[in-house]
Design an enzyme around this catalytic site. Structure first.
Site, mmCIF file in Angstrom:
data_model
loop_
_atom_site.group_PDB
_atom_site.id
_atom_site.type_symbol
_atom_site.label_atom_id
_atom_site.label_comp_id
_atom_site.label_asym_id
_atom_site.label_seq_id
_atom_site.Cartn_x
_atom_site.Cartn_y
_atom_site.Cartn_z
ATOM 1 N N LYS A 31 -44.517 -27.544 62.084
ATOM 2 C CA LYS A 31 -44.401 -26.117 62.385
ATOM 3 C C LYS A 31 -45.787 -25.467 62.378
ATOM 4 C CE LYS A 31 -43.418 -25.338 57.521
ATOM 5 N NZ LYS A 31 -42.374 -25.341 56.505
ATOM 6 N N ARG A 75 -33.733 -17.957 50.591
ATOM 7 C CA ARG A 75 -34.382 -17.632 51.851
ATOM 8 C C ARG A 75 -33.336 -17.795 52.943
ATOM 9 N NH1 ARG A 75 -39.900 -20.836 53.488
ATOM 10 N NH2 ARG A 75 -38.465 -22.550 53.875
ATOM 11 N N TYR A 123 -72.893 -5.238 58.226
ATOM 12 C CA TYR A 123 -72.229 -3.936 58.102
ATOM 13 C C TYR A 123 -72.275 -3.436 56.673
ATOM 14 C CZ TYR A 123 -70.048 -4.496 62.708
ATOM 15 O OH TYR A 123 -69.812 -4.629 64.033
ATOM 16 N N MET A 151 -66.384 -9.700 62.624
ATOM 17 C CA MET A 151 -65.244 -10.197 63.390
ATOM 18 C C MET A 151 -65.530 -11.580 63.985
ATOM 19 S SD MET A 151 -63.284 -8.573 66.678
ATOM 20 C CE MET A 151 -62.877 -7.023 65.934
HETATM 21 C C1 LIG Z 1 -42.555 -26.133 55.505
HETATM 22 C C2 LIG Z 1 -41.392 -26.799 54.953
HETATM 23 C C3 LIG Z 1 -41.504 -28.081 54.364
HETATM 24 C C4 LIG Z 1 -42.816 -28.773 54.120
HETATM 25 O O1 LIG Z 1 -43.435 -28.187 52.997
HETATM 26 P P1 LIG Z 1 -44.833 -28.717 52.413
HETATM 27 O O2 LIG Z 1 -44.996 -28.014 51.137
HETATM 28 O O3 LIG Z 1 -45.871 -28.364 53.396
HETATM 29 O O4 LIG Z 1 -44.684 -30.185 52.263
HETATM 30 C C5 LIG Z 1 -40.337 -28.710 53.999
HETATM 31 N N1 LIG Z 1 -39.134 -28.107 54.154
HETATM 32 C C6 LIG Z 1 -39.000 -26.881 54.680
HETATM 33 C C7 LIG Z 1 -37.645 -26.278 54.791
HETATM 34 C C8 LIG Z 1 -40.117 -26.164 55.072
HETATM 35 O O5 LIG Z 1 -39.997 -24.940 55.571
#
Ligand SMILES: *Cc1c(COP(=O)(O)O)cnc(C)c1O
Length: 824
Positions: A493, A591, A719, A768
């Site tokens: 992701k 969540r 700055y 920036m």
């Molecule tokens: C991102 C995520 C992981 C991986 O987590 P890490 O701490 O990066 O290993 C596993 N399960 C779910 C549901 C996640 O959202």
């Protein structure tokens, strides 16, 4: 090489199943994915704790392979091929290489040591190639498997071998010694690298020296630590002139065979060599100690071979920095360039083609290839073989550069040739390169780097370099913590945690992970469009994306009744059967997910839904990385066990269950269930200090110095005049700022960058697109490389000092920063 099976088999000590009469073998392979496998392949099915090549035998048979060295014969294939059953396939590969080595009797240089092996090997190849047909280890193939594969590539025309041997623990060198059987030994620098497998330095030296136990001469940097161990391989230091000779050099010890003093002159090092009462000078184009030492090792070999001083001087002066990586770069017109522009020999061409296949970005593939030198084969045969490789790797077009390859143009199907690199460059405007992968592979003298410059997309000087080997390494590390039956999902992701979505996914597919995980449907769709076939789970699908999810065969996580009903409506309307979905249970993270009280309705609904199949049941831990909340995680796992069991029992199903992320794997390994979800660990970050040591750094964010200036006392920087000099100082401006993802909290001397291995503190506020650093006392000029993070400073260090977590830093690196992927 063309050997007959009848000759080979007796050396494997195998039980024969099948018929071995009149079978010719000309390729030994261990890689089921290589497209070079065919009916003349002898395939060694290796296996380890986390992989087993036996499971690809069926597929290989389909592709024409007929001869297998195996540990067992898989079901249903017994009658389809020949099987040579041995107790240990790796050992059999080594035995075969040993036998093969004994068919040749030319001199062989065996190299070992802690550092510099590959560079010394490449340089020796360069220095000696005018006079020999050399077979050498490709890249850094120096392991228990790499060495046999290197030696097996020898053919009748070779008359000098150069092989490197690397070991990680006691006992390994013996096997490599038997396969390489060096006649000339070369010991490079012994450092502290790879120390884990040895109790102490003495043990390590003794083990390395095993490579040299039968050499005619051992070349080394004279020093007492090494010499006290030489008697262990039967070498007495005083026995000059006997058959077991040593040939050593020193900067300090006048007793050495070759005494050397050095001086730097501008950008070169001048070496004054005293040898056999004569002296001469050699210039090498390096200043750093390691390169100079490696160059001297090569010089020693030239002296040993009896070259005259003038030839030595001329050749040494031409040494060059060795580029050992295959680099993947973005090219013009949506092309991908695999840059291997520093070598061209048959073995490394094969490796590069396999790499090309693993990085299958585009359907169309072009090979830009120079003349190939010292293959040991006649040109007729060489280019016939190259053409075979081109066909089996499904290369669409060949562009040959050089006079020899031009003569053999007719051997290739779709081929354009040029007599020289300059001719190619002048015709460049008329050639088309678009939507394809380009493998650029040429001998150094062809200067293909000029071609790469033309093909490369012109970018910003700030890049994030991603080390694909480190990713493979980290993956194996976590795999080694899993039971063999545990499946592995890797989270890609957020653009692969900032490291590159498609490239990482492609590598993971190649490494045969079971699942990929993304957050949103879009991310999964773009992976599918670029050809990823590994199943992809979408963690947070929006109801509006369900149709696209189905169209692209993505697998949604379902976490509430509303989502389930919306998804069912579509699967039923489309009359689908068993569409895979993943049911998320909330066990305390709060969540996403079904809670305990939702289960009766969930189960009731799932009972009558042939259009979907519960592929897995999962939950997510809130505190897997926090040992103070260990009990909370344990409670989550217990609740997961109970709720998932309820779903399984009432629905009478047996889905994949999974709850662990990276730190879950580290801290709650007993709850692996059927699968784990690896994330940040793959990218080289663990929150356990002990574990961190075993991971390799993946991303290095690099920039350059745009401008250097001197400011005087009381002058300010940036700055708001947040920094004011208390004395005259030298400062540098670097073109990277908060818009690239560098937090402003890292400015004002909290943070630093590395310039030529030295810390340069960040002065004033980060802008920036730029930041300024103090480079007083650092030897640097405009255009020099700057490391913003990588090994040092590490992302973890930056996260700590800017009050965040490594995840945020990695995923904040802006998309305008180009990612460059490379393999060692
Ligand atoms: C991102 C995520 C992981 C991986 O987590 P890490 O701490 O990066 O290993 C596993 N399960 C779910 C549901 C996640 O959202």
């Amino acid at each position: 090489m063309a050997l007959s099976l009848q000759d080979i088999i007796p050396h494997l000590n195998a039980e024969i199943h099948g018929n071995i009469s009149s079978k010719e073998i000309d390729l030994v392979s261990i890689d089921s994915r290589s497209m070079q496998n065919n009916e003349h392949t002898l395939f060694f099915a290796l296996s380890g704790p986390n992989y087993d090549a036996h499971s690809y035998i069926y597929e290989l048979i389909e592709r024409g392979v007929r001869n297998f060295v195996v540990h067992y014969i898989p079901a249903n294939v017994e009658l389809k091929a020949n099987f040579f059953v041995v107790s240990d396939t790796k050992l059999a590969l080594q035995k075969f290489a040993e036998y093969y080595r004994n068919l040749f009797s030319f001199p062989v240089i065996g190299i070992t040591g802690s550092n510099g092996k590959t560079i010394v090997k490449e340089w020796l190849n360069f220095l000696l190639s005018p006079d020999f047909n050399i077979i050498r280890s490709p890249k850094s193939y120096n392991s228990q498997i790499g060495v046999p594969l290197s030696v097996i590539a020898t053919n009748e025309m070779h008359n000098l071998g150069i092989f490197e041997a690397g070991i990680s623990t006691v006992g390994e060198m013996n096997a490599l010694q038997k396969i390489i059987k060096p006649t000339i030994g070369l010991l490079t620098n012994i450092g502290s690298a790879h120390d884990e497998g040895f109790d102490n330095i003495g043990e390590k030296i003794k083990e390395k020296l095993q490579l040299f136990k039968d050499v005619d001469v051992l070349i080394y940097h004279k020093n007492r630590t090494i010499e006290q161990f030489l008697p262990s391989i039967g070498i007495q230091i005083t026995s000059l002139g006997t058959k077991r000779r040593t040939f050593n050099w020193s900067f300090k010890d006048k007793e050495a065979d070759v005494f050397i003093s050095k001086n730097s002159v501008l950008d070169k090092t001048l070496l004054k060599i005293d040898y056999k009462k004569q002296s001469f000078e050699v210039k090498v184009p390096f200043l750093d100690d390691a390169s100079v030492e490696n160059a001297i090792q090569c010089l020693m070999v030239l002296l040993h071979f009896g070259y005259n001083f003038e030839t030595i001087e001329n050749r040494m002066n031409l040494l060059y920095p060795v580029e050992m990586r295959l680099k993947v770069k973005n090219g013009i017109n949506n092309t991908t360039i695999i840059d291997d522009s520093y070598s061209s020999d048959f073995q490394s061409l094969k490796i590069a083609l396999d790499f090309l296949e693993s990085q299958n970005q585009h359907k169309k593939k072009t090979l830009i290839l120079s003349d190939i030198f010292q293959s040991g084969l006649s040109n007729e045969e060489l280019y016939a073989r190259v053409s075979q490789l081109v066909i089996s790797n499904k290369i669409n077009r060949v562009i040959g550069i050089g006079e020899t390859i031009s003569q053999y143009k007719s051997k290739f199907v779709n081929c354009t040739t040029f007599n020289s690199t300059a001719d190619f460059i002048s015709a460049f405007e008329d050639l088309t390169f678009e939507n394809e992968t380009l493998l650029v592979k040429g001998a150094r003298s062809f200067e293909f780097e000029k071609i790469v410059v033309l093909l490369e997309e012109k970018t910003h000087e700030t890049v994030l370099e991603i080390n694909l080997n480190a990713i493979s390494h980290n993956l194996s590390f976590y795999k080694s913590k899993l039971k063999p039956s545990t499946k592995l999902m890797v989270m890609v992701k957020a653009f692969g945690y900032g490291s590159g979505g498609f490239e990482i996914a492609k590598l993971l597919e190649h490494l045969q992970v079971d699942y990929l995980g993304v957050a949103f449907a879009d991310e999964g769709i773009s992976l599918k469009i670029s050809g990823i076939k590994t199943p992809i789970m979408v963690l947070n699908p929006e109801n509006t994306s369900f149709r696209a999810i189905i169209q692209f065969q993505l697998e949604p996580e379902i976490y509430c009744m509303k989502g389930l009903n919306a998804f069912l409506k579509i699967t039923e309307e489309k009359k689908l059967k068993n569409y895979p979905v993943h049911i998320k249970i909330d066990t305390g993270m709060h969540r996403l997910g079904f809670e305990e009280e939702d289960l009766p309705l969930l189960i009731e609904t799932l009972k009558n839904t042939p259009s979907i199949e519960v592929k897995s049941v999962l939950s997510h831990l809130a505190t897997s990385d926090d040992l103070e909340n260990h009990d909370f995680a344990t409670q989550q796992i217990a609740l997961f066990e109970r709720l998932s069991r309820q779903i399984m029992d009432e629905l009478q199903i047996n889905p994949i269950r999974h709850i662990l992320n990276t730190s879950g794997i580290s801290n709650f390994g007993e709850s692996q269930y059927d699968m784990v979800r690896l994330g940040i660990g793959l990218y080289g970050i663990s929150n356990d200090e002990k574990e961190q040591k075993y991971l390799e750094n993946v991303g290095t964010l690099k920039s350059v110095i745009s401008q250097i200036r001197t400011i005087e006392k009381n002058e300010s920087v940036g700055y708001g005049r947040k920094f004011v000099a208390i004395q005259s100082m030298k400062i540098a401006t670097i073109p990277i700022g908060y818009a690239d993802g560098i937090s402003r909290l890292w400015g004002n001397e909290i943070g630093y960058v590395m310039i030529n291995n030295q810390k340069a503190p960040i002065l004033g506020s980060i802008c920036m697109d730029m930041l300024m650093v103090d480079c007083s006392g650092i030897n640097c000029t405009e255009g020099d490389k700057v490391i913003v993070f990588g090994e040092n400073p590490s992302v973890k260090e930056i996260a700590k000092k800017t009050h965040t977590i490594p995840y945020e830093i990695l995923t904040s690196i802006s998309q305008r920063v180009k990612r460059i992927f490379y393999r060692e």
